[in-house]
Design an enzyme around this catalytic site. Sequence first.
Site, PDB file in Angstrom:
ATOM      1  N   CYS A   1       0.810  -1.229   0.000  1.00  0.00           N
ATOM      2  CA  CYS A   1       0.000   0.000   0.000  1.00  0.00           C
ATOM      3  C   CYS A   1       0.840   1.275   0.000  1.00  0.00           C
ATOM      4  O   CYS A   1       0.316   2.370  -0.200  1.00  0.00           O
ATOM      5  CB  CYS A   1      -0.946  -0.001   1.192  1.00  0.00           C
TER       6      CYS A   1
ATOM      7  N   HIS B   1      -3.332   7.125   2.997  1.00  0.00           N
ATOM      8  CA  HIS B   1      -3.751   5.849   2.415  1.00  0.00           C
ATOM      9  C   HIS B   1      -5.133   5.495   2.951  1.00  0.00           C
ATOM     10  O   HIS B   1      -5.404   5.653   4.143  1.00  0.00           O
ATOM     11  CB  HIS B   1      -2.722   4.774   2.785  1.00  0.00           C
TER      12      HIS B   1
ATOM     13  N   ASN C   1     -10.124  -0.287   0.382  1.00  0.00           N
ATOM     14  CA  ASN C   1      -8.658  -0.185   0.301  1.00  0.00           C
ATOM     15  C   ASN C   1      -8.201  -0.702  -1.057  1.00  0.00           C
ATOM     16  O   ASN C   1      -8.367  -1.888  -1.360  1.00  0.00           O
ATOM     17  CB  ASN C   1      -8.045  -1.015   1.443  1.00  0.00           C
TER      18      ASN C   1
HETATM   19  N1  COA Z   1     -17.892  -8.991  10.165  1.00  0.00           N
HETATM   20  C1  COA Z   1     -18.282  -9.245  11.436  1.00  0.00           C
HETATM   21  N2  COA Z   1     -17.413  -9.544  12.420  1.00  0.00           N
HETATM   22  C2  COA Z   1     -16.099  -9.587  12.092  1.00  0.00           C
HETATM   23  C3  COA Z   1     -15.632  -9.347  10.799  1.00  0.00           C
HETATM   24  C4  COA Z   1     -16.593  -9.037   9.808  1.00  0.00           C
HETATM   25  N3  COA Z   1     -16.249  -8.781   8.532  1.00  0.00           N
HETATM   26  N4  COA Z   1     -14.292  -9.457  10.775  1.00  0.00           N
HETATM   27  C5  COA Z   1     -13.919  -9.768  12.023  1.00  0.00           C
HETATM   28  N5  COA Z   1     -15.006  -9.856  12.818  1.00  0.00           N
HETATM   29  C6  COA Z   1     -15.070 -10.165  14.261  1.00  0.00           C
HETATM   30  C7  COA Z   1     -13.855 -10.897  14.756  1.00  0.00           C
HETATM   31  O1  COA Z   1     -13.956 -12.276  14.515  1.00  0.00           O
HETATM   32  C8  COA Z   1     -13.875 -10.543  16.222  1.00  0.00           C
HETATM   33  O2  COA Z   1     -14.812 -11.374  16.860  1.00  0.00           O
HETATM   34  P1  COA Z   1     -14.528 -11.908  18.350  1.00  0.00           P
HETATM   35  O3  COA Z   1     -14.442 -10.665  19.192  1.00  0.00           O
HETATM   36  O4  COA Z   1     -15.703 -12.759  18.609  1.00  0.00           O
HETATM   37  O5  COA Z   1     -13.229 -12.648  18.267  1.00  0.00           O
HETATM   38  C9  COA Z   1     -14.438  -9.127  16.249  1.00  0.00           C
HETATM   39  O6  COA Z   1     -15.098  -8.949  14.992  1.00  0.00           O
HETATM   40  C10 COA Z   1     -13.383  -8.073  16.424  1.00  0.00           C
HETATM   41  O7  COA Z   1     -12.315  -8.338  15.534  1.00  0.00           O
HETATM   42  P2  COA Z   1     -11.072  -7.396  15.397  1.00  0.00           P
HETATM   43  O8  COA Z   1     -10.158  -7.954  14.365  1.00  0.00           O
HETATM   44  O9  COA Z   1     -10.526  -7.108  16.752  1.00  0.00           O
HETATM   45  O10 COA Z   1     -11.793  -6.073  14.859  1.00  0.00           O
HETATM   46  P3  COA Z   1     -11.183  -4.667  14.558  1.00  0.00           P
HETATM   47  O11 COA Z   1     -11.941  -3.640  15.268  1.00  0.00           O
HETATM   48  O12 COA Z   1      -9.696  -4.669  14.701  1.00  0.00           O
HETATM   49  O13 COA Z   1     -11.519  -4.482  13.010  1.00  0.00           O
HETATM   50  C11 COA Z   1     -10.346  -4.600  10.910  1.00  0.00           C
HETATM   51  C12 COA Z   1     -11.003  -5.377  12.058  1.00  0.00           C
HETATM   52  C13 COA Z   1      -9.734  -5.570   9.933  1.00  0.00           C
HETATM   53  C14 COA Z   1     -11.428  -3.793  10.237  1.00  0.00           C
HETATM   54  C15 COA Z   1      -9.282  -3.654  11.491  1.00  0.00           C
HETATM   55  O14 COA Z   1      -8.451  -4.359  12.370  1.00  0.00           O
HETATM   56  C16 COA Z   1      -8.426  -3.007  10.447  1.00  0.00           C
HETATM   57  O15 COA Z   1      -8.885  -2.193   9.681  1.00  0.00           O
HETATM   58  N6  COA Z   1      -7.115  -3.328  10.458  1.00  0.00           N
HETATM   59  C17 COA Z   1      -6.133  -2.719   9.623  1.00  0.00           C
HETATM   60  C18 COA Z   1      -6.419  -3.000   8.228  1.00  0.00           C
HETATM   61  C19 COA Z   1      -5.431  -2.367   7.365  1.00  0.00           C
HETATM   62  O16 COA Z   1      -5.174  -1.223   7.477  1.00  0.00           O
HETATM   63  N7  COA Z   1      -4.876  -3.151   6.494  1.00  0.00           N
HETATM   64  C20 COA Z   1      -4.068  -2.763   5.465  1.00  0.00           C
HETATM   65  C21 COA Z   1      -2.926  -1.960   5.840  1.00  0.00           C
HETATM   66  S1  COA Z   1      -2.430  -1.216   4.389  1.00  0.00           S
END
Ligand code: COA
Length: 333
Positions: A113, A254, A284
């Site tokens: 990215c 980004h 993204n």
């Molecule tokens: N729908 C519903 N629930 C979901 C889900 C979805 N699409 N994806 C994950 N969950 C659940 C998980 O299983 C977890 O459940 P649990 O608490 O029972 O274990 C819960 O939601 C929380 O998961 P978590 O990963 O802690 O959520 P989060 O608030 O961190 O959000 C992302 C997840 C991926 C949206 C977030 O972490 C993110 O944006 N990360 C960075 C992504 C990024 O920038 N990537 C590229 C870099 S260039």
Amino acid sequence: MYAALRSIGSYVPKNILTNYDLEKMVETTNEWITKRTGIKERRIASSDEVTSDLGYKASLQAIQRAGIRVDEIDMVICATLSPDYLTMPSTAAMISKKLGIKNVMAFDISAACTGFVYLISLAKAFVESGAKKNILIVGAEKISSIIDYEDRSTCILFGDGAGAAIIDSTEDKNEAILDVIASADGNYGDLLITPGCGSKNPIREDNVKDKLQYMKMAGNEVFKIAVKTLTNDVIEILQKNNISPEEIDIFIPHQANFRIIEAVRSKLNFSVEKTALTISKYGNTSSASIPMAMNDLYENKKIKYGDLMLLDAFGGGFTWGSALVRFAGKNFN
Ligand code: COA
């Protein structure tokens, strides 16, 4: 001699994948995706569109807006994590072929990215050294080709698209790309990774069965490091260049997650009006996200010639970087 960002162009595929569509594919809800990411929909390239097709269309627009002929382009560089082919030929070579560009260097870079910031750094160095005059840089992604649409932790986040720019040479310091800082740390490689199809896990039946050809991400860990790194980048580049946040006309982070953008924006005191936001409609798009956001601003007449843009990116590798760039495009369509 200085390097200037002379034009911007973009291409977004027509097919829209909404959060409601994803509700039918994996266990998720529109509410969860909107609240946790800010994404409402993303574009998905059709089965007969490949990454270089997206990059080609964005490039045509950037070339036309720069007011140059294709035979004036003396280098083509593409940043992508979803190339047409795994090893060769490069996506940049395919874009060059489609544009009818011959006999110039064309190659890809792999910086996930942060790709577009790396491209600006490279193009700036080639132009300032006098080696090249008109460089086409392209961030192009068909990320849908490396996404597991049964993995709700990744499939909701990413979309396809492309952005392109012409970096040319100028004697006018007021048009110059001021500075780029960029880094990488492979110690974090495993947190955001496409494990299969390379020399580590070659394409074999067992690896494919284990879905190693798809992107995997430890979202929560990536999130925390992304906020910290994106914030530090901005502080570093502003301090290094003795520029205050108030002097920035537009902040283009980004587009990975609305909450990441918000956290960085508020820590740095950039106003909402000064911050580019396309995450809700494109998700993204990795290396394409910054040029697509810049193009959006351009087409909505929110940037003009001479504006000082601050670009800020973070991605797999990990890679990260920031750039202070004057918008030197003159022609509105
Ligand atoms: N729908 C519903 N629930 C979901 C889900 C979805 N699409 N994806 C994950 N969950 C659940 C998980 O299983 C977890 O459940 P649990 O608490 O029972 O274990 C819960 O939601 C929380 O998961 P978590 O990963 O802690 O959520 P989060 O608030 O961190 O959000 C992302 C997840 C991926 C949206 C977030 O972490 C993110 O944006 N990360 C960075 C992504 C990024 O920038 N990537 C590229 C870099 S260039």
